[in-house]
Design a protein around this motif. Structure first.
Motif, mmCIF file in Angstrom:
data_model
loop_
_atom_site.group_PDB
_atom_site.id
_atom_site.type_symbol
_atom_site.label_atom_id
_atom_site.label_comp_id
_atom_site.label_asym_id
_atom_site.label_seq_id
_atom_site.Cartn_x
_atom_site.Cartn_y
_atom_site.Cartn_z
ATOM 1 N N PRO A 51 39.113 44.336 35.629
ATOM 2 C CA PRO A 51 39.456 45.535 34.841
ATOM 3 C C PRO A 51 38.197 46.308 34.455
ATOM 4 O O PRO A 51 37.156 45.704 34.147
ATOM 5 C CB PRO A 51 40.151 44.957 33.605
ATOM 6 C CG PRO A 51 40.672 43.618 34.049
ATOM 7 C CD PRO A 51 39.651 43.113 35.030
ATOM 8 N N GLU A 52 38.272 47.630 34.464
ATOM 9 C CA GLU A 52 37.079 48.442 34.211
ATOM 10 C C GLU A 52 36.467 48.151 32.853
ATOM 11 O O GLU A 52 35.236 48.070 32.726
ATOM 12 C CB GLU A 52 37.409 49.933 34.315
ATOM 13 C CG GLU A 52 36.179 50.804 34.113
ATOM 14 C CD GLU A 52 36.443 52.280 34.342
ATOM 15 O OE1 GLU A 52 35.553 53.085 34.011
ATOM 16 O OE2 GLU A 52 37.524 52.615 34.848
ATOM 17 N N GLN A 53 37.304 47.970 31.812
ATOM 18 C CA GLN A 53 36.762 47.686 30.485
ATOM 19 C C GLN A 53 35.976 46.383 30.484
ATOM 20 O O GLN A 53 34.903 46.285 29.884
ATOM 21 C CB GLN A 53 37.880 47.620 29.455
ATOM 22 C CG GLN A 53 37.374 47.432 28.032
ATOM 23 C CD GLN A 53 38.492 47.433 27.009
ATOM 24 O OE1 GLN A 53 39.669 47.336 27.352
ATOM 25 N NE2 GLN A 53 38.138 47.535 25.739
ATOM 26 N N THR A 54 36.505 45.370 31.168
ATOM 27 C CA THR A 54 35.797 44.096 31.276
ATOM 28 C C THR A 54 34.480 44.277 32.007
ATOM 29 O O THR A 54 33.446 43.717 31.599
ATOM 30 C CB THR A 54 36.675 43.067 32.008
ATOM 31 O OG1 THR A 54 37.891 42.884 31.293
ATOM 32 C CG2 THR A 54 35.950 41.735 32.148
ATOM 33 N N ALA A 55 34.500 45.051 33.086
ATOM 34 C CA ALA A 55 33.280 45.282 33.862
ATOM 35 C C ALA A 55 32.211 45.951 33.008
ATOM 36 O O ALA A 55 31.023 45.620 33.105
ATOM 37 C CB ALA A 55 33.591 46.138 35.087
ATOM 38 N N ARG A 56 32.624 46.869 32.133
ATOM 39 C CA ARG A 56 31.646 47.559 31.283
ATOM 40 C C ARG A 56 31.106 46.625 30.202
ATOM 41 O O ARG A 56 29.944 46.743 29.807
ATOM 42 C CB ARG A 56 32.259 48.825 30.694
ATOM 43 C CG ARG A 56 32.566 49.852 31.786
ATOM 44 C CD ARG A 56 32.802 51.248 31.270
ATOM 45 N NE ARG A 56 33.080 52.166 32.375
ATOM 46 C CZ ARG A 56 32.148 52.725 33.158
ATOM 47 N NH1 ARG A 56 30.866 52.484 32.918
ATOM 48 N NH2 ARG A 56 32.479 53.525 34.133
#
Length: 291
Positions: A240-245
């Motif tokens: 997930p993008e939020q996790t990646a950030r």
């Protein structure tokens, strides 16, 4: 009697294993949420106490007859500080003689972008203000996290692509940190102590790539990429993008040399040199068979 919290997790189980190697099981207690997961420990004679960091009543009951407590940090980021405070309050009320806490090593906590680490240092401050005798273990970044960050065995084909520049990390194995903490909890006398459980050398990801090349017999490359390149690549493989950030923020600590603190404390508490970078990676990675 020594109580280890989080005793069925990786760090806690390593500490309990070392305690069992050095002292009688009747002198060891563990705090767990699921009694079934500690069945093997109970069979060895360890006192299993069921409780939860969020349940103050269970914590009070778990501390009966306990002299020393090793608080393994909670992995529930959003509630971690409050959970630690619950344990600290229960430990004070029970008259425990020594509190150990597994914290994290950062060279400049106030300037770390990784907000998930800030509460470790808030807990440290609360422990220091509590008046309780304490031992704090500032753990380096676990070498064990690298299979996750590097994509497991895919790293041998795809190389390392992280936004970490030439930042250095004093990686160490989680099991050795657990063993060292157990030794310190058993042997502690005298004044309060803070240990840095880290390797005596810090390594760049260029060094990690070279070590992986050495153990596999094939070339593993390292490229420092931009934050956006890392996020795009992670999202492409299902993160997930939020996790990646959030991962980017933690990797910035590497790039900023927040994790490069070296120490001989781990070696001294183990009684031998910790695993080298190469040997640790060989333990953690499944090396592909040559074609």
């Amino acid at each position: 009697m020594i109580l280890v919290t989080g005793a069925t997790g990786n760090l806690g189980s390593a500490a309990v294993g070392q305690l069992l190697a050095r002292t009688d099981a009747s002198q060891i207690a563990v705090l767990v949420r699921d009694r079934d997961k500690a069945a093997g420990l109970a069979q060895q004679g360890v006192s299993v106490r069921v409780g939860d960091y969020d349940d103050r009543e269970s914590l009070a009951g778990a501390l009966e007859g306990v002299d020393r407590v090793l608080l393994v940090a909670s992995n529930q980021f959003q509630r971690r500080e409050a959970q630690h405070r619950n344990v600290l309050d229960a430990v004070k009320a029970a008259g425990v003689e020594l509190l150990g806490f597994t914290s994290r090593s950062l060279t400049d906590p106030e300037n770390s972008r990784n907000v998930m680490l800030h509460d470790y240092f808030q807990t440290e401050a609360q422990i220091r203000q509590s008046g309780l005798p304490f031992v704090i273990f500032r753990n380096a970044l676990y070498l064990d996290t690298l299979p996750f960050f590097l994509g497991g065995p895919k790293v041998f084909e795809e190389g390392i692509r992280l936004p970490t520049g030439q930042g250095k990390v004093a990686f160490a194995l989680r099991r050795e940190m657990g063993e060292a903490a157990a030794n310190a909890m058993l042997d502690h006398t005298g004044s309060d102590r803070t240990y840095v459980l880290a390797a005596p050398h810090a390594y760049t990801f260029t060094d990690v790539a070279q070590a992986l090349s050495d153990i596999s017999g094939q070339t593993v490359t390292y490229e420092s990429v931009t934050d956006e390149e890392f996020v795009a690549r992670a999202v492409k493989v299902g993160v997930p993008e939020q996790t990646a950030r959030h991962l980017v923020d933690s990797l910035h600590d590497v790039r900023d040399n927040q994790l490069d603190e070296t120490s001989t404390d781990l070696e001294r508490l183990l009684g031998h040199a910790p695993a080298s970078l190469r040997d640790g990676l060989a333990e953690l990675f499944s090396v592909p068979n040559p074609a």
